[in-house]
Design a protein around this motif. Structure first.
Motif, short mmCIF file in Angstrom:
data_model
loop_
_atom_site.label_atom_id
_atom_site.label_comp_id
_atom_site.label_asym_id
_atom_site.label_seq_id
_atom_site.Cartn_x
_atom_site.Cartn_y
_atom_site.Cartn_z
N GLN A 75 0.84 -1.19 0.00
CA GLN A 75 0.00 0.00 0.00
C GLN A 75 0.87 1.24 0.00
OE1 GLN A 75 -2.86 -0.02 3.17
NE2 GLN A 75 -3.74 1.95 2.59
N VAL A 76 0.49 2.21 -0.81
CA VAL A 76 1.25 3.45 -0.93
C VAL A 76 0.59 4.53 -0.09
CG1 VAL A 76 1.99 5.26 -2.51
CG2 VAL A 76 2.05 2.86 -3.24
N GLN A 77 1.40 5.25 0.64
CA GLN A 77 0.90 6.40 1.40
C GLN A 77 1.63 7.66 0.97
OE1 GLN A 77 1.22 5.32 5.62
NE2 GLN A 77 -1.01 5.35 5.69
N LEU A 78 0.89 8.70 0.73
CA LEU A 78 1.44 10.01 0.41
C LEU A 78 0.91 10.99 1.44
CD1 LEU A 78 0.85 10.02 -3.46
CD2 LEU A 78 2.93 9.40 -2.24
N VAL A 79 1.83 11.64 2.12
CA VAL A 79 1.43 12.56 3.19
C VAL A 79 2.04 13.92 2.93
CG1 VAL A 79 1.44 13.02 5.66
CG2 VAL A 79 1.28 10.66 4.83
N GLU A 80 1.18 14.91 2.71
CA GLU A 80 1.66 16.27 2.46
C GLU A 80 1.93 17.00 3.77
OE1 GLU A 80 -1.39 15.32 1.20
OE2 GLU A 80 -1.46 15.69 -0.97
N SER A 81 2.84 17.93 3.71
CA SER A 81 3.08 18.80 4.86
C SER A 81 1.95 19.82 4.94
CB SER A 81 4.41 19.53 4.69
OG SER A 81 4.38 20.31 3.51
N GLU A 82 1.91 20.51 6.06
CA GLU A 82 0.89 21.53 6.23
C GLU A 82 1.15 22.67 5.25
OE1 GLU A 82 0.39 22.60 10.29
OE2 GLU A 82 -0.86 24.34 9.84
N GLY A 83 0.09 23.17 4.65
CA GLY A 83 0.23 24.30 3.74
C GLY A 83 0.40 25.57 4.52
N GLY A 84 -0.31 26.58 4.12
CA GLY A 84 -0.20 27.81 4.87
C GLY A 84 -0.87 28.98 4.18
N SER A 85 -0.75 30.12 4.83
CA SER A 85 -1.31 31.36 4.29
C SER A 85 -0.17 32.35 4.10
CB SER A 85 -2.34 31.93 5.26
OG SER A 85 -3.43 31.06 5.41
N VAL A 86 -0.23 33.07 3.02
CA VAL A 86 0.83 34.01 2.70
C VAL A 86 0.24 35.15 1.89
CG1 VAL A 86 1.48 32.83 0.56
CG2 VAL A 86 3.19 34.16 1.83
N GLN A 87 0.89 36.27 1.94
CA GLN A 87 0.45 37.40 1.10
C GLN A 87 0.98 37.23 -0.31
OE1 GLN A 87 1.56 40.99 3.30
NE2 GLN A 87 -0.62 41.28 3.69
N ALA A 88 0.28 37.83 -1.24
CA ALA A 88 0.71 37.78 -2.63
C ALA A 88 2.15 38.28 -2.75
CB ALA A 88 -0.21 38.64 -3.49
N GLY A 89 2.91 37.56 -3.56
CA GLY A 89 4.32 37.88 -3.71
C GLY A 89 5.23 37.06 -2.82
N GLY A 90 4.63 36.39 -1.85
CA GLY A 90 5.41 35.59 -0.91
C GLY A 90 5.72 34.20 -1.43
N SER A 91 6.30 33.39 -0.56
CA SER A 91 6.74 32.04 -0.93
C SER A 91 6.26 31.02 0.08
CB SER A 91 8.27 31.97 -1.00
OG SER A 91 8.78 32.83 -1.99
N LEU A 92 6.06 29.81 -0.39
CA LEU A 92 5.75 28.67 0.47
C LEU A 92 6.43 27.45 -0.13
CD1 LEU A 92 1.91 28.93 1.28
CD2 LEU A 92 3.80 29.13 2.91
N ARG A 93 6.69 26.47 0.74
CA ARG A 93 7.26 25.21 0.26
C ARG A 93 6.41 24.08 0.79
NH1 ARG A 93 13.43 24.39 1.51
NH2 ARG A 93 13.50 26.18 0.12
N LEU A 94 6.00 23.20 -0.10
CA LEU A 94 5.23 22.03 0.28
C LEU A 94 6.09 20.78 0.15
CD1 LEU A 94 1.86 22.69 -1.62
CD2 LEU A 94 2.49 23.35 0.71
#
Length: 122
Positions: A1-20
């Protein structure tokens, strides 16, 4: 069985950065195609970025030059670096894995994470 678990996303203002991040475990082929998809409220799910078994990457036009997909094959962690985020990038983001080395069409990804919310405000 395969499991894929994403990290928590987030909130950011336009122009900002996030990493998943997405951690893959279970009975997996480390060389299989992996990808990030997203779905905004009231819209269909769409492909964002793909990385094939040979490392080749493909991006949707609306994220080219802003997002980068990468994969740590040893640790089986898929990453999506998102820069210069726009309000239109607000969506639930999903990690997915295919059963093939080359990346298939969106309907042929057999394994999906639970999704993580990304919200970009103006």
């Amino acid at each position: 069985q395969v499991q894929l678990v994403e990290s928590e996303g987030g909130s950011v203002q336009a122009g900002g950065s996030l990493r998943l991040f997405c951690a893959a475990s279970g009975y997996i082929n480390r060389a299989n195609c992996m990808a990030w998809f997203r779905q905004a409220p009231g819209k269909e799910r769409e492909g964002v970025a793909f990385i094939a078994g040979h490392g080749g990457t493909t991006y949707a036009n609306f994220v080219k030059g802003r997002f980068t997909i990468s994969k740590d094959t040893a640790e089986m962690i898929l990453t999506l670096q998102m820069n210069r985020l726009e309000v239109e990038d607000t969506a639930m983001y999903y990690c997915a894995m295919a059963d093939t080395w080359n990346c298939p069409g969106p309907t042929d990804f057999g394994y999906w994470g639970q999704g993580t919310q990304v919200t970009v405000s103006s």
